[in-house]
Design a protein around this motif. Structure first.
Motif, PDB file in Angstrom:
ATOM      1  N   LEU A  16       0.817  -1.213   0.000  1.00 50.91           N
ATOM      2  CA  LEU A  16       0.000   0.000   0.000  1.00 50.91           C
ATOM      3  C   LEU A  16       0.850   1.263   0.000  1.00 50.91           C
ATOM      4  O   LEU A  16       0.503   2.257  -0.636  1.00 50.91           O
ATOM      5  N   ALA A  17       1.947   1.244   0.724  1.00 47.96           N
ATOM      6  CA  ALA A  17       2.784   2.442   0.824  1.00 47.96           C
ATOM      7  C   ALA A  17       4.153   2.050   1.351  1.00 47.96           C
ATOM      8  O   ALA A  17       4.297   1.111   2.137  1.00 47.96           O
ATOM      9  N   VAL A  18       5.158   2.779   0.900  1.00 51.95           N
ATOM     10  CA  VAL A  18       6.508   2.675   1.438  1.00 51.95           C
ATOM     11  C   VAL A  18       6.735   3.884   2.327  1.00 51.95           C
ATOM     12  O   VAL A  18       6.556   5.025   1.893  1.00 51.95           O
ATOM     13  N   LEU A  19       7.110   3.653   3.573  1.00 49.17           N
ATOM     14  CA  LEU A  19       7.292   4.720   4.559  1.00 49.17           C
ATOM     15  C   LEU A  19       8.782   4.970   4.736  1.00 49.17           C
ATOM     16  O   LEU A  19       9.524   4.088   5.165  1.00 49.17           O
ATOM     17  N   ARG A  20       9.213   6.196   4.396  1.00 48.04           N
ATOM     18  CA  ARG A  20      10.621   6.555   4.512  1.00 48.04           C
ATOM     19  C   ARG A  20      10.741   7.750   5.448  1.00 48.04           C
ATOM     20  O   ARG A  20      10.235   8.822   5.148  1.00 48.04           O
ATOM     21  N   GLY A  21      11.373   7.549   6.584  1.00 46.85           N
ATOM     22  CA  GLY A  21      11.534   8.646   7.524  1.00 46.85           C
ATOM     23  C   GLY A  21      12.710   8.467   8.460  1.00 46.85           C
ATOM     24  O   GLY A  21      13.093   9.391   9.163  1.00 46.85           O
ATOM     25  N   HIS A  22      13.291   7.262   8.448  1.00 48.00           N
ATOM     26  CA  HIS A  22      14.422   6.974   9.329  1.00 48.00           C
ATOM     27  C   HIS A  22      15.736   7.089   8.563  1.00 48.00           C
ATOM     28  O   HIS A  22      15.798   6.855   7.354  1.00 48.00           O
ATOM     29  N   ASP A  23      16.792   7.414   9.290  1.00 48.88           N
ATOM     30  CA  ASP A  23      18.105   7.571   8.683  1.00 48.88           C
ATOM     31  C   ASP A  23      18.849   6.252   8.570  1.00 48.88           C
ATOM     32  O   ASP A  23      19.891   6.186   7.911  1.00 48.88           O
ATOM     33  N   SER A  24      18.333   5.221   9.221  1.00 54.12           N
ATOM     34  CA  SER A  24      18.999   3.923   9.209  1.00 54.12           C
ATOM     35  C   SER A  24      17.929   2.840   9.379  1.00 54.12           C
ATOM     36  O   SER A  24      16.747   3.121   9.228  1.00 54.12           O
ATOM     37  N   SER A  25      18.334   1.629   9.691  1.00 56.48           N
ATOM     38  CA  SER A  25      17.412   0.490   9.659  1.00 56.48           C
ATOM     39  C   SER A  25      16.214   0.681  10.585  1.00 56.48           C
ATOM     40  O   SER A  25      16.303   1.309  11.643  1.00 56.48           O
ATOM     41  N   VAL A  26      15.073   0.127  10.146  1.00 58.49           N
ATOM     42  CA  VAL A  26      13.851   0.128  10.951  1.00 58.49           C
ATOM     43  C   VAL A  26      13.824  -1.199  11.711  1.00 58.49           C
ATOM     44  O   VAL A  26      13.621  -2.259  11.134  1.00 58.49           O
ATOM     45  N   ASN A  27      14.034  -1.127  13.022  1.00 63.33           N
ATOM     46  CA  ASN A  27      14.195  -2.323  13.853  1.00 63.33           C
ATOM     47  C   ASN A  27      12.920  -2.761  14.552  1.00 63.33           C
ATOM     48  O   ASN A  27      12.861  -3.883  15.069  1.00 63.33           O
ATOM     49  N   ALA A  28      11.914  -1.888  14.626  1.00 59.06           N
ATOM     50  CA  ALA A  28      10.709  -2.195  15.386  1.00 59.06           C
ATOM     51  C   ALA A  28       9.509  -1.516  14.744  1.00 59.06           C
ATOM     52  O   ALA A  28       9.627  -0.408  14.217  1.00 59.06           O
ATOM     53  N   VAL A  29       8.368  -2.198  14.768  1.00 59.29           N
ATOM     54  CA  VAL A  29       7.117  -1.622  14.262  1.00 59.29           C
ATOM     55  C   VAL A  29       5.985  -2.032  15.197  1.00 59.29           C
ATOM     56  O   VAL A  29       6.092  -3.010  15.943  1.00 59.29           O
ATOM     57  N   ALA A  30       4.897  -1.272  15.134  1.00 62.93           N
ATOM     58  CA  ALA A  30       3.713  -1.590  15.934  1.00 62.93           C
ATOM     59  C   ALA A  30       2.480  -1.082  15.205  1.00 62.93           C
ATOM     60  O   ALA A  30       2.524  -0.047  14.532  1.00 62.93           O
ATOM     61  N   ALA A  31       1.380  -1.815  15.328  1.00 62.42           N
ATOM     62  CA  ALA A  31       0.080  -1.392  14.804  1.00 62.42           C
ATOM     63  C   ALA A  31      -0.754  -0.902  15.980  1.00 62.42           C
ATOM     64  O   ALA A  31      -0.988  -1.655  16.939  1.00 62.42           O
ATOM     65  N   LEU A  32      -1.188   0.349  15.931  1.00 63.07           N
ATOM     66  CA  LEU A  32      -1.902   0.948  17.045  1.00 63.07           C
ATOM     67  C   LEU A  32      -3.410   0.736  16.901  1.00 63.07           C
ATOM     68  O   LEU A  32      -3.929   0.667  15.783  1.00 63.07           O
ATOM     69  N   PRO A  33      -4.134   0.650  18.004  1.00 62.63           N
ATOM     70  CA  PRO A  33      -5.586   0.421  17.947  1.00 62.63           C
ATOM     71  C   PRO A  33      -6.365   1.501  17.215  1.00 62.63           C
ATOM     72  O   PRO A  33      -7.457   1.253  16.720  1.00 62.63           O
ATOM     73  N   ASP A  34      -5.814   2.730  17.114  1.00 62.12           N
ATOM     74  CA  ASP A  34      -6.545   3.813  16.456  1.00 62.12           C
ATOM     75  C   ASP A  34      -6.313   3.868  14.949  1.00 62.12           C
ATOM     76  O   ASP A  34      -6.726   4.806  14.282  1.00 62.12           O
ATOM     77  N   GLY A  35      -5.635   2.851  14.393  1.00 64.47           N
ATOM     78  CA  GLY A  35      -5.418   2.783  12.959  1.00 64.47           C
ATOM     79  C   GLY A  35      -4.075   3.313  12.514  1.00 64.47           C
ATOM     80  O   GLY A  35      -3.712   3.191  11.343  1.00 64.47           O
ATOM     81  N   ARG A  36      -3.315   3.923  13.413  1.00 60.10           N
ATOM     82  CA  ARG A  36      -1.991   4.404  13.054  1.00 60.10           C
ATOM     83  C   ARG A  36      -0.957   3.285  13.204  1.00 60.10           C
ATOM     84  O   ARG A  36      -1.232   2.218  13.752  1.00 60.10           O
ATOM     85  N   PHE A  37       0.248   3.566  12.709  1.00 61.70           N
ATOM     86  CA  PHE A  37       1.356   2.623  12.811  1.00 61.70           C
ATOM     87  C   PHE A  37       2.572   3.359  13.366  1.00 61.70           C
ATOM     88  O   PHE A  37       2.742   4.561  13.142  1.00 61.70           O
ATOM     89  N   ALA A  38       3.405   2.627  14.098  1.00 65.53           N
ATOM     90  CA  ALA A  38       4.613   3.206  14.676  1.00 65.53           C
ATOM     91  C   ALA A  38       5.826   2.453  14.155  1.00 65.53           C
ATOM     92  O   ALA A  38       5.793   1.236  13.971  1.00 65.53           O
TER      93      ALA A  38
END
Length: 425
Positions: free
Chosen positions: A60-82
């Motif tokens: 659906l989408a590629v998220l680019r915002g970090h300067d280096s590797s993305v080590n952790a992700v989470a799906a939040l109950p309000d529909g957002r992602f971390a």
């Protein structure tokens, strides 16, 4: 004729068969699935996160915002992602927005783990800076949890949200009340790489010797089981709390029944490390991400590898040139790009008509600001250069995951395939 058309309509209305998810340019370090089971998020060493439509097996989408590797992700109950990165930042994302909605600062080392509270109001983050932080998602100051002697590698909330459980490289698990009570520390005797907390409060941790350690909600040991012959690097708990998936560094994934402390089955992939796991709510599906850059999908109840036999119908262009040597190389691109005139944009712009098109001009696609002023015109030569140098070097500021094709023959085959499949030749 009417019956034939009706049958075709019914067939086309069926859900797309589950497939492997390909699109990352580096090992898949983190996985999570939304509470409704519809969307997955994966984080990678390639510095990106990707949102996936699990029903369609598409990005659906590629998220680019970090300067280096993305080590952790989470799906939040309000529909957002971390997402949490090696850069020490936590970013919050909402579907449909190319930029992060919020940035959570405070850690001075890489983020290793993220966990939302049961009520969705708090987000816990564990870091190699030796601390965990519990941040209100609306407003307010973060609570800093210290006490580990070294990197904190895992974090989870108690079922009622009253305390936070952390695991560290120092071999301890700490249970820290959020109401100001005294924290309790349990020494496991080995570095803790992952932990989960079951609905009844039981804590399960995986360590360097391949064992799962079971602790009662207040800390006492309740059992253990050997899940792998090598260090456990990731854990996931099924939505009903019945099963635990434990990934070993050599690529096997043990499915353990929690009540009996019994290994039900072992999932065996290509033999490369499995760095991340996530169960899909509402099903028996388990997602695994590893060193081969692929998100694989399994039926945890049977051990079946989903998508190994039944695949979605290929696009017209892909089917027409299926025997071309570049078709196999293109598989990693197909998660984000279409080839047909009516394919449209996905996480990346359509490649139909790409030869002769100036960069950042495909209709309807929201390009990164850094690309809009570039003057590159896509040709077989410039596309080859993109995959020779890598997107970050050739097109700085791109949202495209870092993906290089190192072998010159594979690179030429890929470029020739794109040209033929999109009507340029």
């Amino acid at each position: 004729m009417f019956r034939l058309l009706l049958a075709l309509a019914v067939l086309l209305a069926q859900p797309v068969a589950a497939q492997e998810l390909r699109g990352h340019g580096g090992p898949v370090r983190a996985l999570a699935v939304s509470p409704d089971g519809n969307i997955a998020i994966s984080g990678s060493f390639d510095t990106s996160a990707i949102l996936w439509d699990l029903a369609r097996s598409q990005a659906l989408a590629v998220l680019r915002g970090h300067d280096s590797s993305v080590n952790a992700v989470a799906a939040l109950p309000d529909g957002r992602f971390a997402t949490g990165g090696e850069d020490g930042r936590v970013l919050l994302w909402r579907i449909g927005r190319p930029e992060p909605e919020a940035r959570l600062e405070g850690h001075s080392g890489p983020i290793a783990s993220l966990a939302p509270s049961p009520d969705g109001k708090l987000l816990a983050s564990a870091s190699w800076d030796g601390t965990a932080r519990v941040t209100p998602l609306a407003s307010g100051e973060a609570v800093v949890i210290s006490g580990h002697r070294g990197p904190v590698s895992a974090v989870a909330f108690a079922p009622d949200g009253s305390s936070v459980v952390t695991g560290g490289h120092d071999g301890t698990i700490r249970i820290t009340p959020l109401n100001g009570g005294v924290a309790r520390s349990i020494d496991t005797g080995q570095p803790v790489a992952g932990l989960v907390v079951a609905p009844d409060g039981e804590i399960v941790a995986g360590g360097a010797d391949g064992r799962l350690i079971f602790l009662a909600a207040d800390g006492p040991r309740a059992g253990e089981v050997t899940a792998a012959e090598t260090p456990i690097v990731a854990l996931a708990l099924s939505p009903d709390g019945r099963r635990i998936a434990a990934a070993g560094i050599r690529g096997s994934v043990a499915i353990v029944e929690r009540a009996s402390r019994r290994v039900e089955r072992v999932l065996v992939g290509p033999g490369l490390p499995v760095w991340s796991l996530a169960f899909r709510p509402g099903s028996d599906e388990l997602l695994t991400g590893g060193g081969d850059r692929v998100v694989r999908r399994w039926n945890a109840a049977t051990g079946e590898h989903l998508g190994a036999v039944v695949m979605t119908r290929p696009s017209e262009a892909t089917a027409r040139f299926a025997d071309h040597p570049g078709a196999e190389v293109f598989r990693a691109c197909s998660a984000c790009h279409t080839l047909d005139a009516d394919g449209g944009n996905r996480a990346g712009p359509t490649l139909y008509g790409v030869i002769g098109r100036r960069i950042a001009t495909a209709p309807g696609y929201d390009y990164s600001p850094g690309l809009r002023g570039m003057t590159i015109v896509w040709s077989k030569e410039t596309i080859a250069k993109l995959f020779e140098l890598g997107p970050n070097a050739y097109t700085p500021g791109t949202k495209m995951p870092e993906q290089r094709v190192v072998d010159p023959d594979d690179r030429k085959a890929l470029v020739d395939f794109i040209a033929k499949a999109t009507g340029a030749e």
